[in-house]
Design an enzyme around this catalytic site. Structure first.
Site, PDB file in Angstrom:
ATOM      1  N   GLN A  83      34.529  35.752  94.852  1.00 26.53           N
ATOM      2  CA  GLN A  83      34.144  36.211  93.516  1.00 26.53           C
ATOM      3  C   GLN A  83      32.868  35.532  93.032  1.00 26.53           C
ATOM      4  O   GLN A  83      32.062  36.131  92.310  1.00 26.53           O
ATOM      5  CB  GLN A  83      35.266  35.945  92.513  1.00 26.53           C
ATOM      6  CG  GLN A  83      36.525  36.751  92.759  1.00 26.53           C
ATOM      7  CD  GLN A  83      37.566  35.959  93.526  1.00 26.53           C
ATOM      8  OE1 GLN A  83      37.236  35.153  94.395  1.00 26.53           O
ATOM      9  NE2 GLN A  83      38.828  36.165  93.208  1.00 26.53           N
ATOM     10  N   ASP A 124      43.293  31.051  84.196  1.00 26.06           N
ATOM     11  CA  ASP A 124      44.219  32.176  84.204  1.00 26.06           C
ATOM     12  C   ASP A 124      45.443  31.895  83.345  1.00 26.06           C
ATOM     13  O   ASP A 124      46.064  32.823  82.831  1.00 26.06           O
ATOM     14  CB  ASP A 124      44.639  32.489  85.642  1.00 26.06           C
ATOM     15  CG  ASP A 124      43.504  33.099  86.447  1.00 26.06           C
ATOM     16  OD1 ASP A 124      43.308  34.322  86.343  1.00 26.06           O
ATOM     17  OD2 ASP A 124      42.802  32.357  87.152  1.00 26.06           O
ATOM     18  N   ASN A 134      44.024  28.062  87.675  1.00 27.72           N
ATOM     19  CA  ASN A 134      42.818  28.856  87.885  1.00 27.72           C
ATOM     20  C   ASN A 134      42.691  29.153  89.373  1.00 27.72           C
ATOM     21  O   ASN A 134      43.525  28.746  90.188  1.00 27.72           O
ATOM     22  CB  ASN A 134      41.590  28.101  87.355  1.00 27.72           C
ATOM     23  CG  ASN A 134      40.363  28.986  87.219  1.00 27.72           C
ATOM     24  OD1 ASN A 134      40.433  30.077  86.648  1.00 27.72           O
ATOM     25  ND2 ASN A 134      39.235  28.547  87.742  1.00 27.72           N
ATOM     26  N   LYS A 135      41.654  29.855  89.729  1.00 26.42           N
ATOM     27  CA  LYS A 135      41.448  30.255  91.121  1.00 26.42           C
ATOM     28  C   LYS A 135      41.563  29.064  92.071  1.00 26.42           C
ATOM     29  O   LYS A 135      41.133  27.959  91.759  1.00 26.42           O
ATOM     30  CB  LYS A 135      40.077  30.916  91.258  1.00 26.42           C
ATOM     31  CG  LYS A 135      39.783  31.470  92.644  1.00 26.42           C
ATOM     32  CD  LYS A 135      40.802  32.510  93.076  1.00 26.42           C
ATOM     33  CE  LYS A 135      40.880  33.674  92.125  1.00 26.42           C
ATOM     34  NZ  LYS A 135      41.913  34.670  92.535  1.00 26.42           N
TER      35      LYS A 135
END
Length: 238
Positions: A83, A124, A134-135
């Site tokens: 991403q 998130d 989070n990622k």
């Protein structure tokens, strides 16, 4: 039916406008923590493509640039879905913000060389104590930042904070398909067929590694049950 369509469209536009306004508020709060000249590391995508058009973590960067600060961004590629490479780098260069793409494993090296001034990421889910999901790879970046004396910031709306969970230990982490790791975009194999794979999509960064959390209602600094609760006790400003 025309009236229903018009009402739905109006509501959608209101949601979109509220989201952009929220991101701009947290961006202004976050920009106050950005030095006049700074190299900022970010991980994954928390920009206009992930929100209504301005971004959370990237909103902080955009707000700093709009305030006349000289910002340079290092964008982690963010394996396995890339991403950072596909989205973040695209967004920032389109805004004419000086951006350099790096592999995930390069962040520590650049921190140790004094080439990174701060880290800003999105979230998130945030627990009541300030732990942040989070990622995958975010926790690693946070630990490296702490070791190198670099501030680590999170930007996220109040809606991301889940006060029903006490800590990040209660956040279930999704494991995704092995294909994401063993191939690029599901098309180009980079590992032998049948290879065993672990592919957690997210990780949890404990609050102790986080310098501050920026929201549209203010800043939790340092993140704690008290500072998180305080965000819900005052009207959003900015």
């Amino acid at each position: 039916m025309d009236a229903v369509r018009a009402a739905l469209l109006a509501e959608a536009r209101n949601i979109h406008e509220d989201d952009v306004a929220s991101c701009r508020k947290m961006g202004k709060f976050g920009a106050m923590f950005v030095p006049d000249t700074a190299t900022i590391l970010t991980h994954c995508n928390a920009g206009a493509l992930a929100t209504g058009g301005y971004g959370t973590a990237l909103g902080v960067i955009r707000a700093a640039a709009e305030a006349g600060k000289t910002v340079r961004v290092l964008a982690d590629e963010t394996r396995p879905w890339l991403q950072g490479a596909r989205l973040t780098a695209y967004e920032l260069t389109a805004d004419n913000i000086d951006t350099t793409l790096i592999c995930d494993g390069m962040a520590g090296h650049l921190m140790a060389r004094g080439e990174i001034d701060m880290v800003v990421v999105g979230a998130d889910r945030i627990a009541a104590n300030g732990d942040v999901a989070n990622k995958i790879g975010t926790y690693t970046v946070a630990v490296l930042a702490k070791e190198n004396g670099i501030p680590f910031y999170v930007a996220a709306p109040l809606s991301t904070i889940d006060r029903s969970i006490a800590s990040g230990k209660e956040i279930k982490i999704e494991e995704r398909s092995a294909d994401e790791v063993t191939s690029l975009g599901g098309k180009f194999p980079i590992a032998q067929a049948g290879m065993k794979v672990r592919n957690p999509a997210f990780d949890v960064t404990p609050a102790k590694y986080i310098t501050a959390i920026f929201t549209e209602a203010g800043v939790a600094i340092p993140p704690s049950p008290e500072s998180i609760a305080g965000l819900f006790q005052k009207p959003a400003s900015g």
